[in-house]
Design an enzyme around this catalytic site. Structure first.
Site, mmCIF file in Angstrom:
data_model
loop_
_atom_site.group_PDB
_atom_site.id
_atom_site.type_symbol
_atom_site.label_atom_id
_atom_site.label_comp_id
_atom_site.label_asym_id
_atom_site.label_seq_id
_atom_site.Cartn_x
_atom_site.Cartn_y
_atom_site.Cartn_z
ATOM 1 C CG ASP A 66 -0.402 -0.094 2.519
ATOM 2 O OD1 ASP A 66 0.833 -0.188 2.624
ATOM 3 O OD2 ASP A 66 -1.171 -0.064 3.507
ATOM 4 C CB SER A 67 4.598 1.676 -0.198
ATOM 5 O OG SER A 67 4.799 0.535 -1.006
ATOM 6 C CG ASP B 51 0.439 -4.138 1.919
ATOM 7 O OD1 ASP B 51 0.620 -5.115 2.669
ATOM 8 O OD2 ASP B 51 1.220 -3.168 1.849
ATOM 9 C CE LYS C 10 3.253 -6.089 3.559
ATOM 10 N NZ LYS C 10 2.790 -4.963 4.406
ATOM 11 C CD GLU D 173 0.590 -1.748 7.934
ATOM 12 O OE1 GLU D 173 0.248 -0.975 8.849
ATOM 13 O OE2 GLU D 173 1.075 -1.353 6.866
ATOM 14 C CD GLU E 26 8.037 -0.475 7.257
ATOM 15 O OE1 GLU E 26 7.056 -1.175 6.924
ATOM 16 O OE2 GLU E 26 8.219 0.682 6.832
HETATM 17 O O1 KIV Z 1 3.560 -1.096 1.583
HETATM 18 C C1 KIV Z 1 4.717 -1.555 1.492
HETATM 19 O O2 KIV Z 1 5.447 -1.358 0.517
HETATM 20 C C2 KIV Z 1 5.191 -2.363 2.614
HETATM 21 C C3 KIV Z 1 6.668 -2.598 2.689
HETATM 22 C C4 KIV Z 1 7.327 -1.360 3.137
HETATM 23 C C5 KIV Z 1 6.984 -3.761 3.531
HETATM 24 O O3 KIV Z 1 4.431 -2.764 3.425
#
Ligand code: KIV
Length: 275
Positions: free
Chosen positions: A44-45, A83, A113, A115, A182
Site C-alpha cells: 500500500d506504499s 497489501d 499482507k 499489519e 519493519e
Molecule cells: O507497503 C509496502 O510497501 C510495505 C513494505 C514497506 C513492507 O508494506
C-alpha cells in the site's frame, strides 16, 4: 519455477535468503520477475509512490485490486503478495475475509499482507481458514502512523521488544506464512527470526532476517519525497529518467525528434493528388 508460500518455508529451512521487492504495475513486475526476485509485494506504499499521498491511510481496496491485477499479469514466477489497506480488515473478521477474498479473486495474487500482531490474529486465522495465505507485518506498521506519532524505530524498550517477539509468535500460531519486520533493531529482528519457524522478511531490520524487502522506487532512487536510512540505492534510475525527459523536451523543441527513422512513409503520388 513458480514461487509459493511453500517455497518460502523451504527456503527458511534451508537457510536460503528470500528476496522481495514491491511493484505496482505490469512492466515493473515483469522486470522484477525476470530478475529472479522470489516475491513481489504490491504494497500500500503505492499510496506514496504511485498516488502521491503523504501516507498509506487513504489507499482503498479498489486501488489495491487495480494495481494488484496488473502486477499479477506481469509475474510469472514471483509470489505476488497484495497489501490489505487501512480499515479493510481491522473493522471485523467478516470484513477481513470478504476483502481478502475480493483481493484474491480479482487480482489472482498468491497471498495478502496485513499489519498488526495479536490484535489481528482472529482476522489472520479466519482468512487462512478461507484458504488465503497471509503475510503479517510487525514493527513500524505504516497504517498506524498516526498512533505512533511518526516514522520511528520500533521495539527499543524491554516491553516493546518482548511484545514484538510475542506478536511474531502469535501471528505464526494464527497461521501466517511469513512476517515482515519493519524498522526494528537488527539484534531484535534476529531474535524474532530465531523465535519463529515462519520466514521473517526485513525492511530496516538488519541481515539476521530470513529475507529482505524494499520499495523498488526507493532502491532505484525514483522516489525522492523521503528516503529512510535503511534504503540502499542500487541504481540512480531517477536521475537517468530525469535526464532522458529533459533530452526529449530539448529534442522536440529543437526539431531533432522525430527523425527520419521514426517516421512513416507515403508515396509522393498520393501527396501530389491532394489539394
Ligand atoms: O507497503 C509496502 O510497501 C510495505 C513494505 C514497506 C513492507 O508494506
Amino acid at each position: 519455477m513458480k514461487n509459493t508460500v511453500t517455497t518460502f518455508q523451504q527456503m527458511k529451512e534451508k537457510g536460503e535468503k528470500i528476496s522481495m521487492l514491491t511493484a505496482y504495475d505490469y512492466s515493473t513486475a515483469r522486470l522484477v520477475d525476470e530478475a529472479g526476485v522470489n516475491s513481489i509485494l504490491v504494497g500500500d506504499s503505492l499510496g506514496n509512490v504511485m498516488l502521491g499521498y503523504e501516507d498509506t491511510i487513504a489507499v482503498t481496496v479498489e486501488d489495491m485490486i487495480h494495481h494488484g491485477r496488473a502486477v499479477a499479469r506481469g509475474a510469472k514466477n514471483a509470489l505476488v503478495v497484495v497489501d490489505m489497506p487501512f480499515l479493510s480488515y481491522q473493522t471485523s473478521v467478516y470484513d477481513a475475509v470478504v476483502n481478502a477474498g475480493r483481493i484474491m479473486k480479482e487480482t489472482h495474487c498468491g497471498a495478502v499482507k496485513l499489519e498488526g500482531g495479536a490484535v489481528v490474529c482472529p482476522q489472520i486465522k479466519a482468512i487462512v481458514d478461507a484458504s488465503i495465505p497471509v503475510c503479517a507485518h510487525l514493527g513500524l506498521t505504516p497504517q498506524s502512523i498516526n498512533a505512533f506519532g511518526g516514522f520511528k524505530v520500533q521495539g527499543k524498550t524491554v516491553e516493546a521488544a518482548q511484545k514484538l517477539i510475542d506478536d511474531a509468535k502469535a501471528v505464526e500460531e494464527a497461521g501466517a506464512f511469513a512476517v515482515v519486520l519493519e524498522c526494528v533493531p537488527a539484534k531484535l529482528a534476529k531474535l524474532v527470526s530465531e523465535a519463529v519457524s515462519i520466514p521473517t522478511i526485513g525492511i530496516g531490520a538488519g541481515n539476521g532476517c530470513d529475507g529482505q524487502v524494499l520499495v523498488y522506487a526507493d532502491m532505484l532512487a525514483m522516489f525522492s519525497d523521503f528516503c529512510p536510512k535503511f534504503v540502499r540505492k542500487f541504481a540512480n534510475v531517477g536521475e537517468i529518467m530525469r535526464q532522458a525527459f529533459a533530452d526529449y523536451d530539448a529534442a522536440v523543441k529543437d526539431g531533432s525528434f522525430p527523425a527520419e527513422e521514426h517516421t512513416y512513409k507515403i508515396d509522393d503520388e498520393v501527396i501530389e493528388k491532394l489539394y
